[in-house]
Scaffold this motif. Sequence first.
Motif, PDB file in Angstrom:
ATOM      1  N   ASP A 117      27.964  44.153  29.497  1.00 18.39           N
ATOM      2  CA  ASP A 117      27.074  44.055  30.651  1.00 18.39           C
ATOM      3  C   ASP A 117      27.757  43.252  31.767  1.00 18.39           C
ATOM      4  OD1 ASP A 117      26.675  41.310  30.186  1.00 18.39           O
ATOM      5  OD2 ASP A 117      24.699  41.584  29.320  1.00 18.39           O
ATOM      6  N   ALA A 118      27.110  43.166  32.903  1.00 19.02           N
ATOM      7  CA  ALA A 118      27.718  42.543  34.083  1.00 19.02           C
ATOM      8  C   ALA A 118      28.107  41.090  33.832  1.00 19.02           C
ATOM      9  CB  ALA A 118      26.759  42.633  35.269  1.00 19.02           C
ATOM     10  N   ARG A 119      27.274  40.368  33.087  1.00 20.45           N
ATOM     11  CA  ARG A 119      27.575  38.955  32.828  1.00 20.45           C
ATOM     12  C   ARG A 119      28.788  38.809  31.907  1.00 20.45           C
ATOM     13  NH1 ARG A 119      23.262  34.570  30.551  1.00 20.45           N
ATOM     14  NH2 ARG A 119      24.717  32.870  30.394  1.00 20.45           N
ATOM     15  N   GLU A 120      28.866  39.693  30.905  1.00 25.73           N
ATOM     16  CA  GLU A 120      30.026  39.650  30.005  1.00 25.73           C
ATOM     17  C   GLU A 120      31.308  39.960  30.773  1.00 25.73           C
ATOM     18  OE1 GLU A 120      28.168  42.534  27.278  1.00 25.73           O
ATOM     19  OE2 GLU A 120      28.797  41.162  25.685  1.00 25.73           O
ATOM     20  N   LEU A 121      31.238  40.980  31.634  1.00 30.45           N
ATOM     21  CA  LEU A 121      32.418  41.310  32.433  1.00 30.45           C
ATOM     22  C   LEU A 121      32.789  40.133  33.346  1.00 30.45           C
ATOM     23  CD1 LEU A 121      31.636  45.037  33.262  1.00 30.45           C
ATOM     24  CD2 LEU A 121      33.564  44.192  31.896  1.00 30.45           C
ATOM     25  N   ALA A 122      31.791  39.463  33.890  1.00 34.61           N
ATOM     26  CA  ALA A 122      32.068  38.308  34.744  1.00 34.61           C
ATOM     27  C   ALA A 122      32.746  37.195  33.953  1.00 34.61           C
ATOM     28  CB  ALA A 122      30.775  37.802  35.385  1.00 34.61           C
ATOM     29  N   ASP A 123      32.347  37.013  32.680  1.00 35.46           N
ATOM     30  CA  ASP A 123      32.987  36.005  31.828  1.00 35.46           C
ATOM     31  C   ASP A 123      34.459  36.327  31.584  1.00 35.46           C
ATOM     32  OD1 ASP A 123      30.767  34.398  31.550  1.00 35.46           O
ATOM     33  OD2 ASP A 123      30.267  35.084  29.518  1.00 35.46           O
ATOM     34  N   CYS A 124      34.806  37.616  31.649  1.00 40.32           N
ATOM     35  CA  CYS A 124      36.190  38.043  31.391  1.00 40.32           C
ATOM     36  C   CYS A 124      37.030  38.082  32.675  1.00 40.32           C
ATOM     37  CB  CYS A 124      36.217  39.441  30.764  1.00 40.32           C
ATOM     38  SG  CYS A 124      35.459  39.552  29.149  1.00 40.32           S
ATOM     39  N   ARG A 125      36.407  37.827  33.792  1.00 37.30           N
ATOM     40  CA  ARG A 125      37.095  37.985  35.076  1.00 37.30           C
ATOM     41  C   ARG A 125      37.823  36.694  35.479  1.00 37.30           C
ATOM     42  NH1 ARG A 125      36.580  42.149  37.811  1.00 37.30           N
ATOM     43  NH2 ARG A 125      34.582  42.758  36.955  1.00 37.30           N
ATOM     44  N   THR A 126      38.997  36.891  36.051  1.00 44.05           N
ATOM     45  CA  THR A 126      39.757  35.784  36.638  1.00 44.05           C
ATOM     46  C   THR A 126      39.923  36.104  38.123  1.00 44.05           C
ATOM     47  OG1 THR A 126      41.939  36.787  36.328  1.00 44.05           O
ATOM     48  CG2 THR A 126      41.051  35.518  34.472  1.00 44.05           C
ATOM     49  N   SER A 127      40.630  35.258  38.811  1.00 51.31           N
ATOM     50  CA  SER A 127      40.841  35.493  40.247  1.00 51.31           C
ATOM     51  C   SER A 127      41.686  36.739  40.506  1.00 51.31           C
ATOM     52  CB  SER A 127      41.496  34.275  40.898  1.00 51.31           C
ATOM     53  OG  SER A 127      42.762  34.039  40.299  1.00 51.31           O
ATOM     54  N   THR A 128      42.399  37.230  39.466  1.00 50.66           N
ATOM     55  CA  THR A 128      43.253  38.410  39.648  1.00 50.66           C
ATOM     56  C   THR A 128      42.668  39.671  39.027  1.00 50.66           C
ATOM     57  OG1 THR A 128      44.522  37.854  37.680  1.00 50.66           O
ATOM     58  CG2 THR A 128      45.352  37.023  39.797  1.00 50.66           C
ATOM     59  N   GLY A 129      41.455  39.592  38.474  1.00 49.02           N
ATOM     60  CA  GLY A 129      40.835  40.767  37.861  1.00 49.02           C
ATOM     61  C   GLY A 129      40.393  40.479  36.441  1.00 49.02           C
ATOM     62  N   LEU A 130      40.147  41.541  35.684  1.00 51.89           N
ATOM     63  CA  LEU A 130      39.705  41.354  34.301  1.00 51.89           C
ATOM     64  C   LEU A 130      40.859  40.833  33.447  1.00 51.89           C
ATOM     65  CD1 LEU A 130      37.495  44.473  33.459  1.00 51.89           C
ATOM     66  CD2 LEU A 130      36.780  42.095  33.661  1.00 51.89           C
ATOM     67  N   ASP A 131      40.572  39.827  32.659  1.00 53.65           N
ATOM     68  CA  ASP A 131      41.548  39.303  31.716  1.00 53.65           C
ATOM     69  C   ASP A 131      41.494  40.200  30.466  1.00 53.65           C
ATOM     70  OD1 ASP A 131      43.341  37.152  30.612  1.00 53.65           O
ATOM     71  OD2 ASP A 131      41.669  37.072  29.179  1.00 53.65           O
ATOM     72  N   ILE A 132      42.561  40.924  30.218  1.00 49.29           N
ATOM     73  CA  ILE A 132      42.571  41.919  29.143  1.00 49.29           C
ATOM     74  C   ILE A 132      42.321  41.274  27.777  1.00 49.29           C
ATOM     75  CG2 ILE A 132      44.027  43.581  27.896  1.00 49.29           C
ATOM     76  CD1 ILE A 132      43.063  44.682  30.517  1.00 49.29           C
ATOM     77  N   LEU A 133      42.901  40.103  27.525  1.00 49.15           N
ATOM     78  CA  LEU A 133      42.698  39.461  26.218  1.00 49.15           C
ATOM     79  C   LEU A 133      41.234  39.069  26.014  1.00 49.15           C
ATOM     80  CD1 LEU A 133      45.899  37.252  25.808  1.00 49.15           C
ATOM     81  CD2 LEU A 133      45.310  39.354  24.577  1.00 49.15           C
ATOM     82  N   SER A 134      40.593  38.554  27.050  1.00 49.17           N
ATOM     83  CA  SER A 134      39.169  38.224  26.938  1.00 49.17           C
ATOM     84  C   SER A 134      38.339  39.473  26.704  1.00 49.17           C
ATOM     85  CB  SER A 134      38.676  37.520  28.205  1.00 49.17           C
ATOM     86  OG  SER A 134      39.287  36.270  28.339  1.00 49.17           O
ATOM     87  N   LEU A 135      38.673  40.529  27.423  1.00 47.95           N
ATOM     88  CA  LEU A 135      37.970  41.808  27.264  1.00 47.95           C
ATOM     89  C   LEU A 135      38.125  42.320  25.828  1.00 47.95           C
ATOM     90  CD1 LEU A 135      36.449  44.091  28.770  1.00 47.95           C
ATOM     91  CD2 LEU A 135      38.688  45.058  29.317  1.00 47.95           C
ATOM     92  N   CYS A 136      39.340  42.291  25.317  1.00 50.35           N
ATOM     93  CA  CYS A 136      39.592  42.741  23.936  1.00 50.35           C
ATOM     94  C   CYS A 136      38.821  41.875  22.934  1.00 50.35           C
ATOM     95  CB  CYS A 136      41.083  42.700  23.622  1.00 50.35           C
ATOM     96  SG  CYS A 136      42.059  43.913  24.527  1.00 50.35           S
ATOM     97  N   GLY A 137      38.771  40.579  23.178  1.00 48.16           N
ATOM     98  CA  GLY A 137      38.031  39.684  22.282  1.00 48.16           C
ATOM     99  C   GLY A 137      36.550  40.008  22.260  1.00 48.16           C
ATOM    100  N   ARG A 138      35.973  40.292  23.423  1.00 50.16           N
ATOM    101  CA  ARG A 138      34.546  40.649  23.487  1.00 50.16           C
ATOM    102  C   ARG A 138      34.277  41.957  22.741  1.00 50.16           C
ATOM    103  NH1 ARG A 138      34.298  36.730  26.412  1.00 50.16           N
ATOM    104  NH2 ARG A 138      32.599  35.792  27.449  1.00 50.16           N
ATOM    105  N   ILE A 139      35.161  42.932  22.936  1.00 48.72           N
ATOM    106  CA  ILE A 139      34.988  44.221  22.257  1.00 48.72           C
ATOM    107  C   ILE A 139      35.077  44.025  20.741  1.00 48.72           C
ATOM    108  CG2 ILE A 139      36.045  46.488  21.884  1.00 48.72           C
ATOM    109  CD1 ILE A 139      36.896  46.364  24.898  1.00 48.72           C
ATOM    110  N   ALA A 140      36.063  43.252  20.290  1.00 51.02           N
ATOM    111  CA  ALA A 140      36.215  42.992  18.850  1.00 51.02           C
ATOM    112  C   ALA A 140      34.983  42.261  18.314  1.00 51.02           C
ATOM    113  CB  ALA A 140      37.484  42.179  18.595  1.00 51.02           C
ATOM    114  N   ALA A 141      34.450  41.312  19.082  1.00 49.79           N
ATOM    115  CA  ALA A 141      33.280  40.550  18.637  1.00 49.79           C
ATOM    116  C   ALA A 141      32.052  41.445  18.498  1.00 49.79           C
ATOM    117  CB  ALA A 141      32.991  39.410  19.618  1.00 49.79           C
ATOM    118  N   LYS A 142      31.871  42.356  19.430  1.00 47.16           N
ATOM    119  CA  LYS A 142      30.721  43.264  19.334  1.00 47.16           C
ATOM    120  C   LYS A 142      30.847  44.162  18.105  1.00 47.16           C
ATOM    121  CE  LYS A 142      29.547  43.499  24.201  1.00 47.16           C
ATOM    122  NZ  LYS A 142      28.310  44.102  24.695  1.00 47.16           N
TER     123      LYS A 142
END
Length: 146
Positions: A44-69
């Motif tokens: 969701d939008a909040r999860e994506l915001a948690d994965c975002r840095t000043s340069t865009g989505l942080d791929i490792l954070s995104l992968c961690g969220r997907i693995a956690a779900k």
Amino acid sequence: MPARPTVAAGGLGGANLGMDIVSVNRVRRLMADHGEAFFGRMLDARELADCRTSTGLDILSLCGRIAAKEAAFKTLRVQNRFLPWLDIVVRRSDGGWPLVELRRSAADMAAASGICEITVSISHDVDYAVAVAAPILGDPPVAPQP
């Protein structure tokens, strides 16, 4: 049908752990092929915001969220059900550790499995993100009355 962990059912009475691993390269390919909007199906939008840095989505954070779900879903031990991506929300606590929030269908599946909460741990390195989820057995939390 959920696999409720009970002693009477021949189980140990313990809970079913869930674990998942996500390839960073696979997620990078998905990002390159479909863009960030693709991940709006999973987070969701909040999860994506948690994965975002000043340069865009942080791929490792995104992968961690997907693995956690996926790990959280595996604790539910349900058959013939698709992972309800947006009903399992992984967000960052004030302390920085991940919290799992179950909504709608995921909350219903957890209740049917005798699970009141799911706790999760996420780790990642260059090529992979992994997550382990453990259910907490008990009655679902009661929503406060107005």
